[in-house]
Design an enzyme around this catalytic site. Structure first.
Site, PDB file in Angstrom:
ATOM      1  N   SER A 261       0.870  -1.212   0.047  1.00  0.00           N
ATOM      2  CA  SER A 261      -0.019   0.201  -0.042  1.00  0.00           C
ATOM      3  C   SER A 261       1.006   1.268   0.096  1.00  0.00           C
ATOM      4  O   SER A 261       2.113   1.098   0.108  1.00  0.00           O
ATOM      5  CB  SER A 261      -0.926  -0.062   1.283  1.00  0.00           C
ATOM      6  OG  SER A 261      -0.228   0.321   2.357  1.00  0.00           O
ATOM      7  N   LYS A 262       0.200   2.244  -0.323  1.00  0.00           N
ATOM      8  CA  LYS A 262       1.030   3.573  -0.353  1.00  0.00           C
ATOM      9  C   LYS A 262       1.492   3.878   1.090  1.00  0.00           C
ATOM     10  O   LYS A 262       2.594   4.723   1.312  1.00  0.00           O
ATOM     11  CB  LYS A 262       0.246   4.857  -0.855  1.00  0.00           C
ATOM     12  CG  LYS A 262      -1.214   4.907  -0.029  1.00  0.00           C
ATOM     13  CD  LYS A 262      -2.158   5.799  -0.963  1.00  0.00           C
ATOM     14  CE  LYS A 262      -3.379   6.143  -0.347  1.00  0.00           C
ATOM     15  NZ  LYS A 262      -4.003   6.978  -0.923  1.00  0.00           N
ATOM     16  N   ARG A 263       0.791   3.309   2.144  1.00  0.00           N
ATOM     17  CA  ARG A 263       1.348   3.604   3.595  1.00  0.00           C
ATOM     18  C   ARG A 263       2.593   2.841   3.691  1.00  0.00           C
ATOM     19  O   ARG A 263       3.619   3.383   4.508  1.00  0.00           O
ATOM     20  CB  ARG A 263       0.385   3.167   4.836  1.00  0.00           C
ATOM     21  CG  ARG A 263      -0.935   3.701   4.498  1.00  0.00           C
ATOM     22  CD  ARG A 263      -1.016   5.411   4.850  1.00  0.00           C
ATOM     23  NE  ARG A 263      -2.165   6.201   4.177  1.00  0.00           N
ATOM     24  CZ  ARG A 263      -2.237   7.219   3.792  1.00  0.00           C
ATOM     25  NH1 ARG A 263      -0.966   8.003   3.930  1.00  0.00           N
ATOM     26  NH2 ARG A 263      -3.018   7.800   3.132  1.00  0.00           N
TER      27      ARG A 263
END
Ligand code: GLU
Length: 513
Positions: A261-263
């Site tokens: 994910s972008k996280r």
């Protein structure tokens, strides 16, 4: 072969999306087929301005260019679903007409109440479907007159797909083999909304059919919707010309657990988007692979290997070579762990493989961006000199900063204290004297005359070199010293060496004080 990449413009395109586009592109090109870009923008609530441009720019930067699309046109346009809006309603109503879909009038609160009640009774996965639909407000439970009255009164409604009660529906996935779904596990998906827009499911199937798509190649997260899609094809009478399906493995986080994910990008400090995405707040803004100094060829090569392998030891593939080598058969079923070190390795390989003149162009642009004035000749020598030390293009600016700046910003003080002693200063000054007489500042020539100078004095390299390197670059590490001298040129070389003794003396004094 006609394949499509069908992103929704809901934000920046994640590299997982880029990989999906890439695999579609590679297969189309390999089979002399057509690669289509279709923008799936029917969900107005999730629409993000700028996202469509971002998608196009990202594909373009990677060299993944559509044959048909919103900008390219084609015989099956328009290629933006919002512009195809009027095509979908007829299919939704046709499905209702034929008894394969129905009007549902329930409010969101009523649907939520149904879920809560089911949960209280111990059913945690309750859906609007086979098990619940006969308790809801819809044209299955209303009489024909009642339904008509509600429609005439313009009550908001959705149209839901009526999933058969007790069946097994199966798809032959090109990567996973036979995948089966129990119909009772499938919910009655909304296919048409009260705002007059189709949902993803209906629009996607209608368009794949209308655009004569032969292979649907998409991420694994869509596999669970495929049962619904098969029903749509069946009910619309298109099952015998239904596209083939291939669901790509997930890209997993660096620790191998869960989807990337972008996280994760923020947490581990690496890009997960091809290009930077600037949002209003810091938290939603992301640096891209491009801005982090990756070459598009390296990113493409890296992404190709995230879920596919050629079955040989070869790791470096240009886009053309990937087209040649790629096949659906060699796509893995299991998820692919994202490994940023591999991406870095690819980048380094591509920098090393770049012709000096090409690398010089990139360097020149970056250098000019920082206000350095460099000419072509300097840029080519510079690029050749530092390419082995650069993992990313911007590393070039750091590695040879001492050559770009007028003066050296930082000296390795420890080395100065250790090496600048005894006769070092006298030897250096004599050497500078020799250099002032030299016209040909070519590295080989400088090397020859330096050897002769030391031989005459009966000195070893150690008597001159540390001071020379420190005086010219500020450090003992770096490229060959005669290459540095050639690139600096006579004037700058001599100036730096003349200034060095007093600078070194000061460094030592300050330390002793
Ligand atoms: N619009 C969907 C997405 O955003 C397309 C999925 C598909 O390829 O069917 O990924």
């Amino acid at each position: 072969m006609r394949v499509r990449f069908a992103p929704s413009p809901t934000g920046a395109l994640h590299i997982g999306g880029v990989r999906t586009a890439l695999y579609n592109y590679l297969l189309a090109k390999k089979h002399g087929g057509t690669f289509i870009l279709r923008i799936e923008d029917t969900d107005q609530k999730r629409y993000v301005p700028g996202a469509e441009d971002y998608i196009k720019n990202a594909l373009n930067w990677c060299g993944i260019n559509p044959d048909e699309g919103p900008d390219q046109g084609g015989d099956f346009g328009p290629y933006r679903q919002s512009e195809r809006k009027d095509m979908y309603a007829q299919y939704a109503y046709q499905l209702v007409e034929n008894g394969n879909a129905y009007y549902a009038f329930d409010t969101p609160e009523e649907i939520e109440a149904m879920r809560q009640a089911a949960q209280a009774a111990g059913d945690h996965g309750a859906k609007y479907g086979v098990g619940t639909r006969m308790n809801m407000k819809n044209s299955l439970t209303f009489s024909a007159e009642e339904t008509k009255a509600w429609l005439d009164a313009a009550k908001p409604y959705t149209i839901r797909l009526k999933i058969p009660e007790d069946e097994v529906v199966s798809v032959e996935d090109e990567i996973r083999g036979k995948v089966q779904f129990e119909s009772k596990e499938l919910d009655d998906k909304v296919i048409f909304k009260s705002d007059g827009m189709p949902t993803y499911h209906l629009a996607n199937v209608v368009d794949d059919h209308g655009m004569q798509i032969t292979h649907v190649i998409r991420g694994e997260e869509w596999l669970s919707s495929t049962g619904h899609h098969v029903y749509l094809y069946r009910f619309l009478g298109w099952e015998d010309v239904m596209p083939k399906f291939a669901h790509l493995p997930l890209i997993l986080s660096p620790v191998g657990k869960g989807k990337l994910s972008k996280r994760h990008g923020k947490k581990f400090g690496f890009p997960v988007f091809p290009l930077s995405w600037i949002a209003e707040n810091e938290e939603d803004s992301f640096e891209g692979f491009k801005e982090a100094g990756y070459l598009p060829e390296a990113l493409v090569n890296f992404l190709a290997f995230l879920g596919w392998n050629p079955g040989t030891e070869q790791e470096i593939f240009s886009l053309e070579q990937l087209v040649e080598a790629f096949s659906l058969e060699r796509i893995n079923k299991g998820g692919a762990r994202f490994d940023i070190d591999k991406a870095k390795w690819y980048n380094q390989q591509y920098i090393l493989g770049m012709p000096d003149t090409k690398l010089a162009e990139e360097f020149k642009l970056m250098a000019q961006g920082r206000g350095y004035d460099v000419d072509d000749k300097f840029a080519v020598s510079y690029a050749a000199m530092f390419k082995e030390r650069a993992q990313f293009l911007p590393d070039l600016l750091v590695q040879g900063k001492f050559l770009l700046d007028d003066k050296i910003e930082e000296y390795d003080q420890k080395s100065v204290r250790k090496k600048w002693k005894g006769d070092a200063e006298a030897v250096m000054l004599d050497y500078v004297g020799v250099l002032t007489e030299v016209d040909n500042f070519n590295a080989n020539h400088l090397e020859e005359l330096t050897k002769t100078f030391l031989e005459k004095k009966e000195l070893g390299f150690g008597a001159l070199f540390p001071g020379l390197r420190l005086g010219l670059s500020g450090s003992l590490k770096g490229p060959a010293v005669f290459d540095i001298m050639q690139l600096l040129g006579k004037e700058k070389t001599i100036k730096r060496l003349q200034l060095a003794p007093s600078i070194f003396a000061k460094i030592k004094e300050e330390h002793n004080a």
